[in-house]
Write an enzyme that holds these catalytic residues in place. Structure first.
Site, PDB file in Angstrom:
ATOM      1  N   GLY A 174      81.049  39.033 131.637  1.00 24.54           N
ATOM      2  CA  GLY A 174      81.033  38.859 133.096  1.00 24.54           C
ATOM      3  C   GLY A 174      81.179  40.198 133.780  1.00 24.54           C
ATOM      4  O   GLY A 174      81.542  41.202 133.154  1.00 24.54           O
ATOM      5  N   GLN A 209      83.786  45.609 140.626  1.00 16.95           N
ATOM      6  CA  GLN A 209      83.958  46.539 139.504  1.00 16.95           C
ATOM      7  C   GLN A 209      82.946  47.681 139.528  1.00 16.95           C
ATOM      8  O   GLN A 209      83.133  48.691 138.858  1.00 16.95           O
ATOM      9  CB  GLN A 209      83.849  45.786 138.169  1.00 16.95           C
ATOM     10  CG  GLN A 209      84.983  44.811 137.936  1.00 16.95           C
ATOM     11  CD  GLN A 209      84.761  44.016 136.674  1.00 16.95           C
ATOM     12  OE1 GLN A 209      84.047  43.019 136.681  1.00 16.95           O
ATOM     13  NE2 GLN A 209      85.354  44.443 135.574  1.00 16.95           N
ATOM     14  N   CYS A 226      88.967  42.915 129.985  1.00 16.66           N
ATOM     15  CA  CYS A 226      88.324  43.316 131.241  1.00 16.66           C
ATOM     16  C   CYS A 226      87.631  44.661 131.026  1.00 16.66           C
ATOM     17  O   CYS A 226      88.238  45.585 130.456  1.00 16.66           O
ATOM     18  CB  CYS A 226      89.378  43.443 132.347  1.00 16.66           C
ATOM     19  SG  CYS A 226      88.686  43.876 133.949  1.00 16.66           S
ATOM     20  N   LEU A 227      86.395  44.745 131.483  1.00 14.79           N
ATOM     21  CA  LEU A 227      85.646  46.003 131.332  1.00 14.79           C
ATOM     22  C   LEU A 227      86.292  47.122 132.144  1.00 14.79           C
ATOM     23  O   LEU A 227      86.071  48.290 131.853  1.00 14.79           O
ATOM     24  CB  LEU A 227      84.186  45.798 131.761  1.00 14.79           C
ATOM     25  CG  LEU A 227      83.403  44.778 130.924  1.00 14.79           C
ATOM     26  CD1 LEU A 227      82.025  44.535 131.532  1.00 14.79           C
ATOM     27  CD2 LEU A 227      83.272  45.232 129.478  1.00 14.79           C
ATOM     28  N   HIS A 263      88.426  34.663 136.274  1.00  9.39           N
ATOM     29  CA  HIS A 263      88.713  36.103 136.153  1.00  9.39           C
ATOM     30  C   HIS A 263      87.837  36.901 137.139  1.00  9.39           C
ATOM     31  O   HIS A 263      88.337  37.786 137.837  1.00  9.39           O
ATOM     32  CB  HIS A 263      88.436  36.510 134.696  1.00  9.39           C
ATOM     33  CG  HIS A 263      88.568  37.968 134.388  1.00  9.39           C
ATOM     34  ND1 HIS A 263      89.557  38.487 133.592  1.00  9.39           N
ATOM     35  CD2 HIS A 263      87.803  39.035 134.757  1.00  9.39           C
ATOM     36  CE1 HIS A 263      89.413  39.796 133.486  1.00  9.39           C
ATOM     37  NE2 HIS A 263      88.342  40.161 134.188  1.00  9.39           N
ATOM     38  N   GLU A 264      86.555  36.556 137.202  1.00 12.51           N
ATOM     39  CA  GLU A 264      85.624  37.309 138.085  1.00 12.51           C
ATOM     40  C   GLU A 264      85.921  37.014 139.566  1.00 12.51           C
ATOM     41  O   GLU A 264      85.818  37.911 140.410  1.00 12.51           O
ATOM     42  CB  GLU A 264      84.163  36.966 137.752  1.00 12.51           C
ATOM     43  CG  GLU A 264      83.729  37.246 136.319  1.00 12.51           C
ATOM     44  CD  GLU A 264      84.064  38.628 135.810  1.00 12.51           C
ATOM     45  OE1 GLU A 264      84.182  39.566 136.622  1.00 12.51           O
ATOM     46  OE2 GLU A 264      84.234  38.775 134.579  1.00 12.51           O
ATOM     47  N   HIS A 267      88.575  39.212 140.718  1.00 11.76           N
ATOM     48  CA  HIS A 267      88.091  40.572 141.033  1.00 11.76           C
ATOM     49  C   HIS A 267      87.619  40.643 142.494  1.00 11.76           C
ATOM     50  O   HIS A 267      87.883  41.619 143.192  1.00 11.76           O
ATOM     51  CB  HIS A 267      86.927  40.970 140.128  1.00 11.76           C
ATOM     52  CG  HIS A 267      87.325  41.577 138.818  1.00 11.76           C
ATOM     53  ND1 HIS A 267      88.147  42.674 138.719  1.00 11.76           N
ATOM     54  CD2 HIS A 267      86.987  41.246 137.532  1.00 11.76           C
ATOM     55  CE1 HIS A 267      88.311  42.994 137.433  1.00 11.76           C
ATOM     56  NE2 HIS A 267      87.622  42.136 136.694  1.00 11.76           N
TER      57      HIS A 267
HETATM   58  O1  K1U Z   1      85.430  41.147 134.317  1.00  8.76           O
HETATM   59  C1  K1U Z   1      85.172  41.785 133.303  1.00  8.76           C
HETATM   60  O2  K1U Z   1      85.547  42.940 133.216  1.00  8.76           O
HETATM   61  C2  K1U Z   1      84.398  41.192 132.171  1.00  8.76           C
HETATM   62  C3  K1U Z   1      85.292  40.524 131.124  1.00  8.76           C
HETATM   63  C4  K1U Z   1      85.240  39.040 131.328  1.00  8.76           C
HETATM   64  C5  K1U Z   1      86.278  38.214 130.630  1.00  8.76           C
HETATM   65  C6  K1U Z   1      86.451  38.257 129.260  1.00  8.76           C
HETATM   66  C7  K1U Z   1      87.401  37.457 128.660  1.00  8.76           C
HETATM   67  C8  K1U Z   1      88.156  36.596 129.404  1.00  8.76           C
HETATM   68  C9  K1U Z   1      87.981  36.573 130.767  1.00  8.76           C
HETATM   69  C10 K1U Z   1      87.038  37.371 131.379  1.00  8.76           C
HETATM   70  C11 K1U Z   1      84.764  40.904 129.751  1.00  8.76           C
HETATM   71  O3  K1U Z   1      83.645  40.683 129.441  1.00  8.76           O
HETATM   72  S1  K1U Z   1      85.859  41.669 128.683  1.00  8.76           S
HETATM   73  C12 K1U Z   1      84.956  41.984 127.194  1.00  8.76           C
HETATM   74  C13 K1U Z   1      84.541  40.800 126.422  1.00  8.76           C
HETATM   75  O4  K1U Z   1      83.372  40.674 126.169  1.00  8.76           O
HETATM   76  C14 K1U Z   1      85.454  39.752 125.944  1.00  8.76           C
HETATM   77  C15 K1U Z   1      86.815  39.936 125.817  1.00  8.76           C
HETATM   78  C16 K1U Z   1      87.648  38.914 125.360  1.00  8.76           C
HETATM   79  C17 K1U Z   1      87.118  37.681 125.035  1.00  8.76           C
HETATM   80  C18 K1U Z   1      85.747  37.476 125.153  1.00  8.76           C
HETATM   81  C19 K1U Z   1      84.930  38.509 125.582  1.00  8.76           C
HETATM   82 ZN    ZN Z   2      87.567  42.045 134.667  1.00 11.73          ZN
END
Ligand code: K1U
Ligand code: ZN
Length: 186
Positions: free
Chosen positions: A63, A68, A109-110, A151-152, A155
């Site tokens: 996401g 971001q 989170c990225l 989560h998004e 943000h």
């Molecule tokens: O918002 C962001 O920075 C993106 C985030 C989204 C997210 C991942 C996991 C749970 C809630 C929201 C990411 O993509 S983090 C990287 C990722 O691919 C990931 C991390 C943990 C679990 C699954 C994927």
């Molecule tokens: Zn995030």
């Protein structure tokens, strides 16, 4: 020149209609900006969506919120599919229903690279939003998709998931991120 910059330059040469956008890193204060609703889904928003999808796939995220990439409009892109071929675009998202049940989920989170921790979220949600063409849609989400949308949407309100953690954990993460950015800049 850093690898990512070379990759971006090559990509822009061969696919000039798309661009990789720089992702803000915690504790950048711009991550706490509250996004404004999109008034019209026009070509500028369509370009932003394309660039955000490109950026999310390149960063291997599931996401990305416009906040971001330092754009303070209510735009989210998501792809939780294994195949990474099912993009979901949510413009002006609004929660219209939340399940009574909640669950503790591991999140990343990225904007907070390398940090994973538990956050309590609704198990299931219904979200009303516009798609990339400006059409209204209602998305019924469970499991990882529901977690990711919540989560998004945080943000867009200027909230980063580490703000759900204890002040002690949050301060440790802040220090770690600042140190990592200083080392990266060298
Ligand atoms: O918002 C962001 O920075 C993106 C985030 C989204 C997210 C991942 C996991 C749970 C809630 C929201 C990411 O993509 S983090 C990287 C990722 O691919 C990931 C991390 C943990 C679990 C699954 C994927
Ligand atoms: Zn995030």
């Amino acid at each position: 020149m850093k690898k990512a910059k070379i990759r971006n330059a090559l990509r822009n040469l061969y696919a000039p209609s798309m661009a990789l956008l720089p992702i803000l890193v915690y504790p950048d204060p711009r991550l706490h900006t509250v996004a404004k609703p999109v008034a019209t889904v026009d070509s500028r928003i369509a370009q932003l969506v394309d660039d955000m999808l490109e950026t999310m796939y390149e960063a291997k995220g599931i996401g990305l919120a416009a906040t971001q990439v330092d754009v303070h409009q209510r735009v989210i892109v998501i792809d939780t599919s294994e195949e990474r071929n099912t993009p979901l675009v949510l413009i002006n998202p609004a929660l219209v229903w939340t399940s009574p049940e909640t669950h503790l989920n591991e999140e990343g989170c990225l904007s907070v690279p390398g940090i994973y921790d538990g956050v309590v979220r609704f198990n299931e949600i219904h979200v009303q939003a516009l798609d990339q063409k400006g059409q209204s849609q209602t998305v019924q989400a469970q499991e990882l998709l529901a977690v990711c949308i919540q989560h998004e949407m945080d943000h867009l309100l200027g909230k980063v998931f580490v703000e759900y953690l204890s002040p002690l954990k949050r301060n440790r993460i802040k220090t770690k991120m600042i140190k990592a950015q200083r080392e990266d800049a060298r």
